[in-house]
Design a protein around this motif. Structure first.
Motif, PDB file in Angstrom:
ATOM      1  N   SER A  64       0.814  -1.222   0.000  1.00  0.00           N
ATOM      2  CA  SER A  64       0.000   0.000   0.000  1.00  0.00           C
ATOM      3  C   SER A  64       0.845   1.269   0.000  1.00  0.00           C
ATOM      4  CB  SER A  64      -0.946   0.006   1.205  1.00  0.00           C
ATOM      5  OG  SER A  64      -0.207  -0.045   2.417  1.00  0.00           O
ATOM      6  N   THR A  65       2.020   1.216   0.642  1.00  0.00           N
ATOM      7  CA  THR A  65       2.898   2.393   0.637  1.00  0.00           C
ATOM      8  C   THR A  65       3.365   2.707  -0.774  1.00  0.00           C
ATOM      9  OG1 THR A  65       3.677   1.922   2.875  1.00  0.00           O
ATOM     10  CG2 THR A  65       5.036   3.387   1.525  1.00  0.00           C
ATOM     11  N   GLY A  66       3.779   1.670  -1.482  1.00  0.00           N
ATOM     12  CA  GLY A  66       4.190   1.859  -2.869  1.00  0.00           C
ATOM     13  C   GLY A  66       3.055   2.337  -3.735  1.00  0.00           C
ATOM     14  N   ALA A  67       1.841   1.822  -3.491  1.00  0.00           N
ATOM     15  CA  ALA A  67       0.670   2.245  -4.259  1.00  0.00           C
ATOM     16  C   ALA A  67       0.385   3.728  -4.033  1.00  0.00           C
ATOM     17  CB  ALA A  67      -0.540   1.408  -3.872  1.00  0.00           C
ATOM     18  N   ASN A  68       0.517   4.183  -2.789  1.00  0.00           N
ATOM     19  CA  ASN A  68       0.275   5.598  -2.486  1.00  0.00           C
ATOM     20  C   ASN A  68       1.315   6.491  -3.147  1.00  0.00           C
ATOM     21  OD1 ASN A  68      -2.001   5.111  -0.904  1.00  0.00           O
ATOM     22  ND2 ASN A  68      -0.790   4.815   0.958  1.00  0.00           N
ATOM     23  N   VAL A  69       2.577   6.059  -3.137  1.00  0.00           N
ATOM     24  CA  VAL A  69       3.637   6.827  -3.790  1.00  0.00           C
ATOM     25  C   VAL A  69       3.392   6.880  -5.296  1.00  0.00           C
ATOM     26  CG1 VAL A  69       6.102   6.877  -4.335  1.00  0.00           C
ATOM     27  CG2 VAL A  69       5.350   6.338  -2.009  1.00  0.00           C
ATOM     28  N   GLU A  70       3.031   5.735  -5.850  1.00  0.00           N
ATOM     29  CA  GLU A  70       2.724   5.637  -7.275  1.00  0.00           C
ATOM     30  C   GLU A  70       1.589   6.583  -7.649  1.00  0.00           C
ATOM     31  OE1 GLU A  70       0.433   2.146  -9.621  1.00  0.00           O
ATOM     32  OE2 GLU A  70       2.267   1.524  -8.615  1.00  0.00           O
ATOM     33  N   MET A  71       0.538   6.582  -6.844  1.00  0.00           N
ATOM     34  CA  MET A  71      -0.614   7.440  -7.111  1.00  0.00           C
ATOM     35  C   MET A  71      -0.240   8.914  -6.983  1.00  0.00           C
ATOM     36  SD  MET A  71      -4.435   7.250  -5.437  1.00  0.00           S
ATOM     37  CE  MET A  71      -3.829   7.446  -3.751  1.00  0.00           C
ATOM     38  N   LEU A  72       0.589   9.253  -5.992  1.00  0.00           N
ATOM     39  CA  LEU A  72       1.002  10.643  -5.797  1.00  0.00           C
ATOM     40  C   LEU A  72       1.818  11.149  -6.977  1.00  0.00           C
ATOM     41  CD1 LEU A  72       1.266  13.170  -4.040  1.00  0.00           C
ATOM     42  CD2 LEU A  72       3.254  12.114  -2.943  1.00  0.00           C
ATOM     43  N   ILE A  73       2.794  10.363  -7.410  1.00  0.00           N
ATOM     44  CA  ILE A  73       3.634  10.772  -8.539  1.00  0.00           C
ATOM     45  C   ILE A  73       2.786  10.927  -9.798  1.00  0.00           C
ATOM     46  CG2 ILE A  73       5.532  10.085 -10.053  1.00  0.00           C
ATOM     47  CD1 ILE A  73       6.772   8.651  -7.636  1.00  0.00           C
TER      48      ILE A  73
END
Length: 209
Positions: free
Chosen positions: A93-102
């Motif tokens: 989920s952390t990677g997903a949030n970073v991905e979504m933010l970028i």
């Protein structure tokens, strides 16, 4: 009991797909405003991109079905699994949030360029526009479209959008060159000088200093 968004299945999210397709389509046809058949062809491809994106994001996860069928990968059939870069790399989920933010940064920047370019053209009333965002790049709306596409490919990549993206970019680059030929015929030396001074799609590095 409410189910957290990250555990929702796609069948529960179709209303979101319809809503986002309607919003995305309105933004497309309002701010890019196709006129000739080439513009309509480009808009049609972007429309297909929008439908494919949100149909998979909130509807039917075709890409995940394809990957789990033909490749030795296991991807849970939950909405959060559509953050494919994070899912395949195991960043959770952390990677997903970073991905979504970028991805969102690219999308928002693209939308801002599209709208600002549209505003300048709207108030120019057919005159040569070289100020505002057009003082930095000659085709801010197309640059905005490219940035939005990149952002969505970062945020929510699908097989269909990955295939459509280079075709859309190629078509709009050709469209930009055709538009510039017409602008040169209409405004002559003034536009030729403008072309020499201002880059086509991306600003000079000195513009950021």
């Amino acid at each position: 009991m409410d189910v957290p968004l990250q555990e929702w299945t796609w069948t529960e999210l179709w209303p979101h797909a319809v809503l986002m397709i309607v919003i995305g389509s309105w933004l497309l046809y309002h701010f890019l405003a196709p006129a000739g058949w080439r513009e309509w062809a480009g808009a049609g491809l972007v429309q297909a991109f929008i439908i494919a994106l949100y149909a998979e994001m909130y509807g039917f996860p075709l890409t995940i079905y394809f990957l789990t069928t033909f490749l030795p990968v296991k991807i849970p059939l939950f909405h959060s699994s559509g953050h494919l870069w994070a899912t395949l790399l195991g960043y959770g989920s952390t990677g997903a949030n970073v991905e979504m933010l970028i991805g969102s940064v690219f999308v928002v920047a693209g939308l801002v360029l599209i709208v600002r370019g549209w505003v300048r053209i709207y108030y120019a009333r057919g005159t040569l526009t070289t100020d505002g965002v057009y003082h930095v790049i000659r085709h801010p709306q197309y640059t905005g479209l490219f940035l939005a596409i990149v952002g969505q490919l970062i945020h929510w990549p699908t097989i269909t959008t990955l295939v459509l993206s280079p075709i859309i970019v190629w078509l709009y680059i050709r469209l930009a060159f055709r538009e510039e030929q017409k602008m040169t015929e209409k405004f002559g030396a003034a536009y030729a000088e403008y072309r020499q001074q201002v880059p086509m799609f991306f600003p000079h590095l000195s513009d950021f200093q």
